[in-house]
Design a protein around this motif. Structure first.
Motif, PDB file in Angstrom:
ATOM      1  N   ARG A  43     -53.259  10.785 149.924  1.00  0.00           N
ATOM      2  CA  ARG A  43     -52.211  10.049 150.651  1.00  0.00           C
ATOM      3  C   ARG A  43     -50.835  10.429 150.127  1.00  0.00           C
ATOM      4  O   ARG A  43     -49.895  10.624 150.905  1.00  0.00           O
ATOM      5  CB  ARG A  43     -52.449   8.543 150.557  1.00  0.00           C
ATOM      6  N   PHE A  44     -50.713  10.536 148.803  1.00  0.00           N
ATOM      7  CA  PHE A  44     -49.443  10.939 148.196  1.00  0.00           C
ATOM      8  C   PHE A  44     -49.006  12.306 148.739  1.00  0.00           C
ATOM      9  O   PHE A  44     -47.871  12.481 149.183  1.00  0.00           O
ATOM     10  CB  PHE A  44     -49.575  10.996 146.669  1.00  0.00           C
ATOM     11  N   TRP A  45     -49.911  13.295 148.692  1.00  0.00           N
ATOM     12  CA  TRP A  45     -49.551  14.644 149.140  1.00  0.00           C
ATOM     13  C   TRP A  45     -49.286  14.698 150.634  1.00  0.00           C
ATOM     14  O   TRP A  45     -48.392  15.433 151.087  1.00  0.00           O
ATOM     15  CB  TRP A  45     -50.603  15.665 148.719  1.00  0.00           C
ATOM     16  N   ALA A  64     -54.977  17.472 145.926  1.00  0.00           N
ATOM     17  CA  ALA A  64     -55.286  16.183 145.301  1.00  0.00           C
ATOM     18  C   ALA A  64     -56.407  16.319 144.279  1.00  0.00           C
ATOM     19  O   ALA A  64     -56.316  15.783 143.175  1.00  0.00           O
ATOM     20  CB  ALA A  64     -55.662  15.158 146.375  1.00  0.00           C
ATOM     21  N   ARG A  65     -57.465  17.046 144.641  1.00  0.00           N
ATOM     22  CA  ARG A  65     -58.591  17.227 143.709  1.00  0.00           C
ATOM     23  C   ARG A  65     -58.144  17.976 142.459  1.00  0.00           C
ATOM     24  O   ARG A  65     -58.533  17.636 141.347  1.00  0.00           O
ATOM     25  CB  ARG A  65     -59.740  17.952 144.403  1.00  0.00           C
ATOM     26  N   MET A  66     -57.312  19.019 142.626  1.00  0.00           N
ATOM     27  CA  MET A  66     -56.821  19.771 141.472  1.00  0.00           C
ATOM     28  C   MET A  66     -55.969  18.881 140.568  1.00  0.00           C
ATOM     29  O   MET A  66     -56.100  18.916 139.351  1.00  0.00           O
ATOM     30  CB  MET A  66     -56.007  20.978 141.959  1.00  0.00           C
ATOM     31  N   LEU A  67     -55.112  18.073 141.177  1.00  0.00           N
ATOM     32  CA  LEU A  67     -54.245  17.189 140.398  1.00  0.00           C
ATOM     33  C   LEU A  67     -55.071  16.187 139.595  1.00  0.00           C
ATOM     34  O   LEU A  67     -54.836  15.991 138.398  1.00  0.00           O
ATOM     35  CB  LEU A  67     -53.269  16.451 141.313  1.00  0.00           C
ATOM     36  N   VAL A  68     -56.070  15.593 140.233  1.00  0.00           N
ATOM     37  CA  VAL A  68     -56.918  14.624 139.534  1.00  0.00           C
ATOM     38  C   VAL A  68     -57.696  15.317 138.413  1.00  0.00           C
ATOM     39  O   VAL A  68     -57.810  14.784 137.302  1.00  0.00           O
ATOM     40  CB  VAL A  68     -57.849  13.892 140.524  1.00  0.00           C
ATOM     41  N   LEU A  79     -45.810  18.886 137.939  1.00  0.00           N
ATOM     42  CA  LEU A  79     -46.152  20.248 137.516  1.00  0.00           C
ATOM     43  C   LEU A  79     -47.451  20.152 136.727  1.00  0.00           C
ATOM     44  O   LEU A  79     -47.465  19.686 135.586  1.00  0.00           O
ATOM     45  CB  LEU A  79     -45.064  20.897 136.663  1.00  0.00           C
ATOM     46  N   TYR A  80     -48.533  20.522 137.386  1.00  0.00           N
ATOM     47  CA  TYR A  80     -49.853  20.474 136.760  1.00  0.00           C
ATOM     48  C   TYR A  80     -50.578  21.784 137.010  1.00  0.00           C
ATOM     49  O   TYR A  80     -50.523  22.323 138.119  1.00  0.00           O
ATOM     50  CB  TYR A  80     -50.695  19.309 137.305  1.00  0.00           C
ATOM     51  N   VAL A  81     -51.261  22.258 135.979  1.00  0.00           N
ATOM     52  CA  VAL A  81     -52.063  23.472 136.040  1.00  0.00           C
ATOM     53  C   VAL A  81     -53.391  23.151 135.359  1.00  0.00           C
ATOM     54  O   VAL A  81     -53.415  22.496 134.315  1.00  0.00           O
ATOM     55  CB  VAL A  81     -51.346  24.631 135.320  1.00  0.00           C
TER      56      VAL A  81
END
Length: 154
Positions: free
Chosen positions: A33-35, A2-6, A81-83
């Motif tokens: 919550r999503f993950w 979650a932290r990486m996605l944000v 898909l996030y990097v």
């Protein structure tokens, strides 16, 4: 995850997505919550999730699965898909894409922010093309890109 996605959203969408969304104090918890649901809820059992780590730190994440609205054209949807920006160009995104999409025989659709030229170029490189569909969520315009096996060779 979650932290990486944000963090990735904040790097990628600042100026495209409203600041009130990106700076929301509850954004990380909402993504947690999503993950949690995506990883344990039976409704998402058919989804495939992959993450990339470097030295124990999550640097990328991807999720694909059956489309929310089945179509004859696409059997899968790339939902995430996030990097992290520091990892762009390292092959992490391509590895994540390969991990969640079942080879070149699977027809896939995705939504990508527009404008987001870097992401759109990445998807074109991997055989996707815009099909003309457009949507707007939270004030962010997105275009749909698809990869159909008969139109793609890798």
């Amino acid at each position: 995850m979650a932290r990486m996605l944000v963090a990735s959203w904040r790097e990628t969408y600042r100026g495209t997505m409203p600041d009130r969304v990106l700076d929301d104090d509850g954004l990380v918890e909402a993504r947690e919550r999503f993950w949690t649901a995506a990883l344990v809820d039976e409704r998402y059992r058919a989804n495939r999730v992959a993450l990339a780590e470097r030295e124990g730190i999550v640097i990328g994440v991807a999720m694909a699965g059956p489309p929310e609205v089945p179509t004859a054209e696409c059997s899968a949807h790339l939902f995430v898909l996030y990097v992290l920006a520091a990892e762009h160009g390292t092959g992490v995104g391509a590895a994540l894409l390969d991990a969640v999409i079942e080879g070149n025989d699977e027809s896939v659709a995705l939504w990508v922010a527009d404008p987001n030229p870097r992401a759109q170029a990445f998807y074109r490189k991997h055989g996707f093309h815009a099909d003309g569909a457009v949507q707007s969520v939270e004030g962010v315009r997105s275009i749909r890109m698809v990869r159909i096996p008969s139109q793609h060779t890798n």
